[in-house]
Write an enzyme that holds these catalytic residues in place. Structure first.
Site, PDB file in Angstrom:
ATOM      1  N   GLY A  11      74.356  -9.901  44.743  1.00  0.00           N
ATOM      2  CA  GLY A  11      74.123  -8.464  44.537  1.00  0.00           C
ATOM      3  C   GLY A  11      74.238  -7.698  45.844  1.00  0.00           C
ATOM      4  O   GLY A  11      73.473  -6.767  46.094  1.00  0.00           O
ATOM      5  N   GLY A  14      74.790  -3.736  45.654  1.00  0.00           N
ATOM      6  CA  GLY A  14      73.892  -2.932  44.838  1.00  0.00           C
ATOM      7  C   GLY A  14      73.019  -2.064  45.735  1.00  0.00           C
ATOM      8  O   GLY A  14      73.226  -1.976  46.955  1.00  0.00           O
ATOM      9  N   GLN A  15      72.008  -1.436  45.129  1.00  0.00           N
ATOM     10  CA  GLN A  15      71.181  -0.482  45.878  1.00  0.00           C
ATOM     11  C   GLN A  15      70.497  -1.155  47.074  1.00  0.00           C
ATOM     12  O   GLN A  15      70.493  -0.619  48.179  1.00  0.00           O
ATOM     13  CB  GLN A  15      70.139   0.145  44.938  1.00  0.00           C
ATOM     14  CG  GLN A  15      69.524   1.408  45.518  1.00  0.00           C
ATOM     15  CD  GLN A  15      68.245   1.834  44.818  1.00  0.00           C
ATOM     16  OE1 GLN A  15      67.725   1.126  43.940  1.00  0.00           O
ATOM     17  NE2 GLN A  15      67.730   2.981  45.183  1.00  0.00           N
ATOM     18  N   ARG A  39      81.670  -7.613  40.463  1.00  0.00           N
ATOM     19  CA  ARG A  39      82.652  -6.662  39.923  1.00  0.00           C
ATOM     20  C   ARG A  39      83.057  -5.627  40.955  1.00  0.00           C
ATOM     21  O   ARG A  39      84.217  -5.422  41.226  1.00  0.00           O
ATOM     22  CB  ARG A  39      82.049  -5.954  38.711  1.00  0.00           C
ATOM     23  CG  ARG A  39      82.063  -6.857  37.528  1.00  0.00           C
ATOM     24  CD  ARG A  39      82.080  -6.093  36.229  1.00  0.00           C
ATOM     25  NE  ARG A  39      81.903  -7.059  35.171  1.00  0.00           N
ATOM     26  CZ  ARG A  39      80.734  -7.333  34.605  1.00  0.00           C
ATOM     27  NH1 ARG A  39      79.666  -6.679  34.968  1.00  0.00           N
ATOM     28  NH2 ARG A  39      80.641  -8.260  33.676  1.00  0.00           N
ATOM     29  N   ASP A  53      80.075 -15.713  39.914  1.00  0.00           N
ATOM     30  CA  ASP A  53      79.091 -15.249  38.940  1.00  0.00           C
ATOM     31  C   ASP A  53      77.822 -16.079  39.126  1.00  0.00           C
ATOM     32  O   ASP A  53      77.892 -17.322  39.103  1.00  0.00           O
ATOM     33  CB  ASP A  53      79.686 -15.467  37.533  1.00  0.00           C
ATOM     34  CG  ASP A  53      78.844 -14.825  36.455  1.00  0.00           C
ATOM     35  OD1 ASP A  53      77.604 -14.849  36.559  1.00  0.00           O
ATOM     36  OD2 ASP A  53      79.442 -14.295  35.495  1.00  0.00           O
ATOM     37  N   TYR A 142      63.411  -6.913  30.720  1.00  0.00           N
ATOM     38  CA  TYR A 142      63.478  -7.037  32.182  1.00  0.00           C
ATOM     39  C   TYR A 142      62.156  -7.598  32.719  1.00  0.00           C
ATOM     40  O   TYR A 142      62.144  -8.556  33.506  1.00  0.00           O
ATOM     41  CB  TYR A 142      63.747  -5.636  32.742  1.00  0.00           C
ATOM     42  CG  TYR A 142      63.754  -5.493  34.242  1.00  0.00           C
ATOM     43  CD1 TYR A 142      64.658  -6.190  35.039  1.00  0.00           C
ATOM     44  CD2 TYR A 142      62.881  -4.591  34.865  1.00  0.00           C
ATOM     45  CE1 TYR A 142      64.685  -5.999  36.419  1.00  0.00           C
ATOM     46  CE2 TYR A 142      62.909  -4.393  36.237  1.00  0.00           C
ATOM     47  CZ  TYR A 142      63.807  -5.107  37.014  1.00  0.00           C
ATOM     48  OH  TYR A 142      63.835  -4.913  38.369  1.00  0.00           O
ATOM     49  N   LYS A 146      61.269 -11.119  34.657  1.00  0.00           N
ATOM     50  CA  LYS A 146      60.687 -11.145  36.005  1.00  0.00           C
ATOM     51  C   LYS A 146      59.405 -11.994  36.027  1.00  0.00           C
ATOM     52  O   LYS A 146      59.153 -12.722  36.983  1.00  0.00           O
ATOM     53  CB  LYS A 146      60.433  -9.722  36.521  1.00  0.00           C
ATOM     54  CG  LYS A 146      61.704  -8.934  36.814  1.00  0.00           C
ATOM     55  CD  LYS A 146      62.558  -9.549  37.928  1.00  0.00           C
ATOM     56  CE  LYS A 146      63.846  -8.809  38.192  1.00  0.00           C
ATOM     57  NZ  LYS A 146      64.743  -9.468  39.145  1.00  0.00           N
TER      58      LYS A 146
END
Ligand code: AKB
Length: 316
Positions: A11, A14-15, A39, A53, A142, A146
């Site tokens: 990731g 990402g942010q 992606r 992936d 989600y 977690k």
């Protein structure tokens, strides 16, 4: 001889990743940080890149072998709003993906960071100053992934001695990369809309109060946790990690100091239920006591930095 760390970040664009990767590159050198692209790979990324992936163990193991990886920051995750729309994908990425890295951490003696969230809490948790150890009955997919992930981290630490460390991030606010598919996304969107349009329609009510943090604090906290001596880490599920709490109205008032004509209207959607099930504020004294966590950004300072930097970015 000092062993150089070889780091893999999932990731990475990402942010969180888009700000963590440059920090890691500064610390360890570009040649020691590998970004796992999936992606979206930005054209201007400079550094080592592999594609793959996180649900594919073989692909992940090949990359770990090839680069002799010693640390993984596993950030790749499906967030809360998308999680409600794609529960199977959320389970596969958030739980099966983590399990692959926990297994690889055992076999390759890797130190692992994993991103958890305030989403582990739910309506039966005390929502004011939520303690580190409390009831965890989330009502989102989600959140379920977690909690599962946190318990797996603790299990792998207890059973196999994996040095896995984790933070329960609150809503993260940043100007470099926009968040994608979360409930707290409104706290970033509002800045873009204030500057671009002078108005914003918010998908949660004005009195929605959630724990938030400026990204610079989140990155500093992440690295502090990873730097802390092993014996200081007393939580192997995930640490409560807090900075500030504000509702949308308070945030809008702060933004109005820079954009006086800014207006906000409210059209709550299904994300309101998720926001209502999460804490108003978090007790992160364990992180403060164990490894010296301290935040630096309050609402005022964060808003100033966000407005200044977004104005520059949006002009470009
Ligand atoms: C989300 O809103 O899903 C995330 C989070 C708080 O984990 N930003």
């Amino acid at each position: 001889m000092i062993m150089t760390e070889k780091i893999l970040v999932t990731g990475p664009f990402g942010q969180i990743g888009s700000e963590l990767v440059p920090e890691l590159q500064n610390r360890y050198g570009k040649e020691n940080v590998v970004a796992l692209g999936h992606r979206h790979i930005p054209d201007d990324y400079q550094g080592l890149l592999e594609t793959g992936d996180v649900r594919n163990r073989e692909e992940m193991e090949k990359i770990i072998d090839k680069h002799e990886i010693t640390q993984v920051y596993h950030l790749a995750s499906i967030l809360s709003a998308i999680g409600e729309k794609k529960p199977q994908l959320t389970w596969d990425v958030n739980v099966n993906g983590l399990k692959i890295f926990l297994d690889l951490a055992v076999e390759h003696e890797i130190k692992l960071f994993w991103a958890s969230s305030i989403a582990v809490f739910g309506p039966t948790s005390p929502l004011d100053n939520t303690p580190q150890h409390t009831i965890l009955e989330p009502v989102t997919m989600y959140g379920v992934t977690k909690v599962t992930g946190e318990l797996m981290c603790q299990y792998y630490h207890e059973k196999y001695g994996v040095d896995v460390r984790s933070l329960r991030y609150p809503g993260l606010i940043s100007y470099k990369e926009e968040p994608g598919g979360g409930t707290t996304d409104y706290a970033v969107e509002i800045f873009y809309k204030a500057i671009e349009d002078g108005e914003y329609t918010c998908f949660v009510k004005e009195d929605t109060l959630l724990p938030m943090m400026f990204m610079e604090d989140a990155i500093r906290g992440t690295l502090m946790l990873m730097d802390a001596p092993k014996e200081d880490i007393t939580v192997r599920t995930s640490y409560n990690h807090a900075a500030l709490s504000f509702n949308v109205k308070e945030l809008a008032e702060e933004i109005k100091k820079y954009i006086p004509d800014f207006t906000v209207s409210y059209e709550p959607d299904e994300r309101q239920d998720t926001a209502d099930s999460w804490p108003d504020s978090i007790d992160d004294s364990k992180a403060r006591d164990d490894w010296g966590w301290e935040h630096k950004y309050d609402l005022e300072k964060m808003t100033k930095v966000m407005i200044e930097n977004l104005r520059k970015k949006l002009k470009e």
